[in-house]
Write a protein that holds these residues in place. Structure first.
Motif, PDB file in Angstrom:
ATOM      1  N   GLN A  53       1.978   1.908  -1.137  1.00 38.44           N
ATOM      2  CA  GLN A  53       1.380   0.615  -0.875  1.00 38.44           C
ATOM      3  C   GLN A  53      -0.124   0.805  -0.784  1.00 38.44           C
ATOM      4  OE1 GLN A  53       4.268  -0.289   2.364  1.00 38.44           O
ATOM      5  NE2 GLN A  53       4.694  -2.132   1.174  1.00 38.44           N
ATOM      6  N   LYS A  54      -0.838  -0.221  -0.460  1.00 42.28           N
ATOM      7  CA  LYS A  54      -2.293  -0.228  -0.634  1.00 42.28           C
ATOM      8  C   LYS A  54      -2.982   0.943   0.054  1.00 42.28           C
ATOM      9  CE  LYS A  54      -2.630  -5.200  -1.154  1.00 42.28           C
ATOM     10  NZ  LYS A  54      -3.125  -6.437  -0.540  1.00 42.28           N
ATOM     11  N   ASN A  55      -3.865   1.590  -0.660  1.00 43.55           N
ATOM     12  CA  ASN A  55      -4.735   2.623  -0.107  1.00 43.55           C
ATOM     13  C   ASN A  55      -6.169   2.239  -0.433  1.00 43.55           C
ATOM     14  OD1 ASN A  55      -2.970   5.182   0.763  1.00 43.55           O
ATOM     15  ND2 ASN A  55      -1.985   4.157  -0.935  1.00 43.55           N
ATOM     16  N   THR A  56      -7.096   2.626   0.408  1.00 42.53           N
ATOM     17  CA  THR A  56      -8.460   2.125   0.262  1.00 42.53           C
ATOM     18  C   THR A  56      -9.218   2.765  -0.893  1.00 42.53           C
ATOM     19  OG1 THR A  56      -9.164   3.709   1.959  1.00 42.53           O
ATOM     20  CG2 THR A  56      -8.650   1.468   2.672  1.00 42.53           C
ATOM     21  N   THR A  57      -8.965   4.025  -1.184  1.00 47.37           N
ATOM     22  CA  THR A  57      -9.690   4.699  -2.256  1.00 47.37           C
ATOM     23  C   THR A  57      -8.722   5.515  -3.102  1.00 47.37           C
ATOM     24  OG1 THR A  57     -10.098   6.750  -1.021  1.00 47.37           O
ATOM     25  CG2 THR A  57     -11.676   4.938  -0.709  1.00 47.37           C
ATOM     26  N   GLN A  84      -4.347  11.944  -2.185  1.00 50.23           N
ATOM     27  CA  GLN A  84      -3.967  12.755  -1.016  1.00 50.23           C
ATOM     28  C   GLN A  84      -2.533  12.470  -0.592  1.00 50.23           C
ATOM     29  OE1 GLN A  84      -6.669  14.545   1.263  1.00 50.23           O
ATOM     30  NE2 GLN A  84      -4.754  15.664   1.553  1.00 50.23           N
ATOM     31  N   VAL A  85      -2.186  11.185  -0.488  1.00 50.60           N
ATOM     32  CA  VAL A  85      -0.866  10.840   0.024  1.00 50.60           C
ATOM     33  C   VAL A  85       0.228  11.131  -1.008  1.00 50.60           C
ATOM     34  CG1 VAL A  85      -0.847   8.392  -0.667  1.00 50.60           C
ATOM     35  CG2 VAL A  85       0.362   9.120   1.402  1.00 50.60           C
ATOM     36  N   ILE A  86      -0.059  10.980  -2.293  1.00 53.30           N
ATOM     37  CA  ILE A  86       0.922  11.317  -3.325  1.00 53.30           C
ATOM     38  C   ILE A  86       1.220  12.810  -3.308  1.00 53.30           C
ATOM     39  CG2 ILE A  86       1.263  11.515  -5.823  1.00 53.30           C
ATOM     40  CD1 ILE A  86       0.047   8.786  -6.157  1.00 53.30           C
ATOM     41  N   LEU A  87       0.184  13.626  -3.201  1.00 52.64           N
ATOM     42  CA  LEU A  87       0.384  15.084  -3.147  1.00 52.64           C
ATOM     43  C   LEU A  87       1.169  15.490  -1.905  1.00 52.64           C
ATOM     44  CD1 LEU A  87      -3.146  16.201  -4.353  1.00 52.64           C
ATOM     45  CD2 LEU A  87      -0.995  16.733  -5.514  1.00 52.64           C
ATOM     46  N   ARG A  88       0.873  14.835  -0.783  1.00 52.52           N
ATOM     47  CA  ARG A  88       1.578  15.177   0.451  1.00 52.52           C
ATOM     48  C   ARG A  88       3.055  14.810   0.356  1.00 52.52           C
ATOM     49  NH1 ARG A  88      -1.077  12.195   3.920  1.00 52.52           N
ATOM     50  NH2 ARG A  88       0.500  10.662   4.477  1.00 52.52           N
ATOM     51  N   ARG A  89       3.345  13.637  -0.204  1.00 54.93           N
ATOM     52  CA  ARG A  89       4.725  13.170  -0.241  1.00 54.93           C
ATOM     53  C   ARG A  89       5.562  13.842  -1.329  1.00 54.93           C
ATOM     54  NH1 ARG A  89       5.382   8.417   2.592  1.00 54.93           N
ATOM     55  NH2 ARG A  89       4.003   8.495   4.390  1.00 54.93           N
ATOM     56  N   ARG A 133      -6.121   4.033   9.450  1.00 57.02           N
ATOM     57  CA  ARG A 133      -4.987   4.895   9.775  1.00 57.02           C
ATOM     58  C   ARG A 133      -4.327   4.426  11.071  1.00 57.02           C
ATOM     59  NH1 ARG A 133      -5.225  11.383  10.757  1.00 57.02           N
ATOM     60  NH2 ARG A 133      -6.523  10.644  12.486  1.00 57.02           N
ATOM     61  N   LYS A 134      -3.008   4.295  11.032  1.00 59.18           N
ATOM     62  CA  LYS A 134      -2.257   3.767  12.171  1.00 59.18           C
ATOM     63  C   LYS A 134      -2.542   4.551  13.445  1.00 59.18           C
ATOM     64  CE  LYS A 134       2.547   2.919  13.598  1.00 59.18           C
ATOM     65  NZ  LYS A 134       3.960   2.986  13.139  1.00 59.18           N
ATOM     66  N   LYS A 135      -2.591   5.876  13.347  1.00 58.39           N
ATOM     67  CA  LYS A 135      -2.797   6.718  14.522  1.00 58.39           C
ATOM     68  C   LYS A 135      -4.105   6.382  15.221  1.00 58.39           C
ATOM     69  CE  LYS A 135      -3.083  11.579  15.937  1.00 58.39           C
ATOM     70  NZ  LYS A 135      -3.024  12.992  15.465  1.00 58.39           N
ATOM     71  N   GLN A 192       0.256   8.623  10.137  1.00 57.67           N
ATOM     72  CA  GLN A 192      -0.854   9.100   9.305  1.00 57.67           C
ATOM     73  C   GLN A 192      -1.224   8.131   8.184  1.00 57.67           C
ATOM     74  OE1 GLN A 192      -2.559  11.727  10.204  1.00 57.67           O
ATOM     75  NE2 GLN A 192      -1.154  12.084  11.904  1.00 57.67           N
ATOM     76  N   ASP A 193      -0.433   7.084   7.998  1.00 59.84           N
ATOM     77  CA  ASP A 193      -0.647   6.151   6.892  1.00 59.84           C
ATOM     78  C   ASP A 193      -1.451   4.933   7.353  1.00 59.84           C
ATOM     79  OD1 ASP A 193       0.758   7.760   5.151  1.00 59.84           O
ATOM     80  OD2 ASP A 193       2.675   6.825   5.619  1.00 59.84           O
ATOM     81  N   PRO A 194      -2.050   4.203   6.397  1.00 62.34           N
ATOM     82  CA  PRO A 194      -2.846   3.028   6.773  1.00 62.34           C
ATOM     83  C   PRO A 194      -1.988   1.842   7.168  1.00 62.34           C
ATOM     84  CG  PRO A 194      -2.833   3.300   4.388  1.00 62.34           C
ATOM     85  CD  PRO A 194      -2.148   4.503   4.957  1.00 62.34           C
ATOM     86  N   LEU A 195      -2.453   1.072   8.138  1.00 62.20           N
ATOM     87  CA  LEU A 195      -1.810  -0.186   8.491  1.00 62.20           C
ATOM     88  C   LEU A 195      -2.092  -1.211   7.398  1.00 62.20           C
ATOM     89  CD1 LEU A 195      -2.762  -0.445  12.263  1.00 62.20           C
ATOM     90  CD2 LEU A 195      -0.426  -0.370  11.372  1.00 62.20           C
TER      91      LEU A 195
END
Length: 321
Positions: A55-59, A65-70, A251-253, A286-289
């Motif tokens: 879902q939406k990411n700012t940049t 980053q999140v695709i590589l992590r997941r 970031r939610k955290k 760790q993900d964006p709200l």
């Protein structure tokens, strides 16, 4: 994205003729592009080595980053777009992946799903309101979304309001009326269904009647969505408006740490309730709200009204934490 309950698949699938390696899904806001993406994700992820619903990411760097992590459990830091591209090219080759990019409105994000970066059998699905984005993505076909049929609408509403495919007998007529009044719009059906989920006591029937009446009175989707907002507690309303106006994409955290100073011991419960009511997207710490654009628009409209009544200026300021 976590694997969510299968009830989001009701009445939604991509016909076989659209199941090429790269597929686009187009349609106006609220018509069900995200719901369709979740349905495909929930029913097909087990066929792939790795899977991710973005879902939406700012940049673009955030997205890389999140695709590589997941997908490959890469926890290093991606410092630039060029570095992200190199890492994805090296680490994703040979990985049979399912990647869904939801609600893409920035063509730079397409660089995160270059076809030759993934292994054989991978599937890339991109949803967008902008046909030009899908043309740039070089998808092999485009599925154009329209509203749900009446029977599909009733099933989707029932899953969110009763956790079953059909409504309970005492609520059947009201459920049919609500599903019809939402005019096949999946977002409205999910939000109103989630609002009514815990309203099954004998004296709650008035809530259902009022919901049906208010939907009929509010032909604009923002008015329909506000029915759920009006049922929130004071703290839930404050946190919802904070996300809609200031903290979207943060970031939610980080945001939770900020809120815990204001609302000790209540924040996690409030965020969970907002997610269950379909007013914000479910996400890890760790993900964006984030939330649907139409829900955000509804929230900002409410805040704008409050500020006008208070005779204040009205300007949205994104707050960096």
């Amino acid at each position: 994205m976590r694997k969510s309950n299968s009830h989001v698949t009701v009445g939604l699938h991509i016909p076989n003729k659209y199941m090429e390696e790269r597929v686009g899904v187009s349609g106006i806001s609220g018509v069900g592009k995200t719901t369709l993406g979740k349905a495909v994700y929930n029913t097909t992820y087990a066929k792939f080595d790795a899977y991710f619903f973005a879902q939406k990411n700012t940049t673009l760097v955030d997205l890389q980053q999140v695709i590589l992590r997941r997908l490959v459990n890469y926890h290093g830091e991606v410092s630039s777009v060029a570095e992200g591209k190199a890492l994805m090219r090296n680490l994703l080759r040979g990985v049979c992946a399912l990647v869904i990019l939801d609600d893409v409105n920035d063509d730079s994000h397409l660089d995160a799903v270059k076809g030759d970066w993934f292994g054989s059998g991978s599937r890339i699905i991109i949803t967008s309101r902008d046909q030009h984005i899908l043309n740039l993505a070089k998808v092999e076909s485009v599925l154009k979304m329209s509203g749900l049929r009446e029977d599909e609408a009733l099933q989707l509403f029932s899953w969110h309001s009763f956790s079953r495919a059909l409504p309970e007998t005492p609520y059947k007529e009201l459920s049919t009326g609500i599903a019809r009044a939402c005019r096949g719009n999946p977002l409205s059906l999910q939000v109103i269904g989630a609002y009514l989920l815990d309203k099954k006591e004998p004296n709650d029937i008035q809530c259902w009647e009022e919901a049906l009446y208010n939907i009929g009175e509010n032909q604009e989707i923002s008015g329909v969505l506000q029915i759920s907002y009006d049922g929130l507690s004071h703290v839930e309303k404050e946190i919802f408006l904070d996300i809609a106006c200031c903290f979207g994409g943060e970031r939610k955290k980080d945001v939770v740490t900020f809120w815990e100073v204001l609302y000790p011991s209540r924040v996690q419960t409030v965020i969970k309730n907002l997610s269950l009511k379909m007013l914000i997207n479910d996400c890890d710490l760790q993900d964006p709200l984030d939330m649907h654009d139409l829900v955000r628009g509804m929230g900002r409209g409410i805040k704008r009204t409050v500020l006008i009544i208070a005779d204040c200026g009205c300007q949205w300021v994104h707050i960096e934490l």
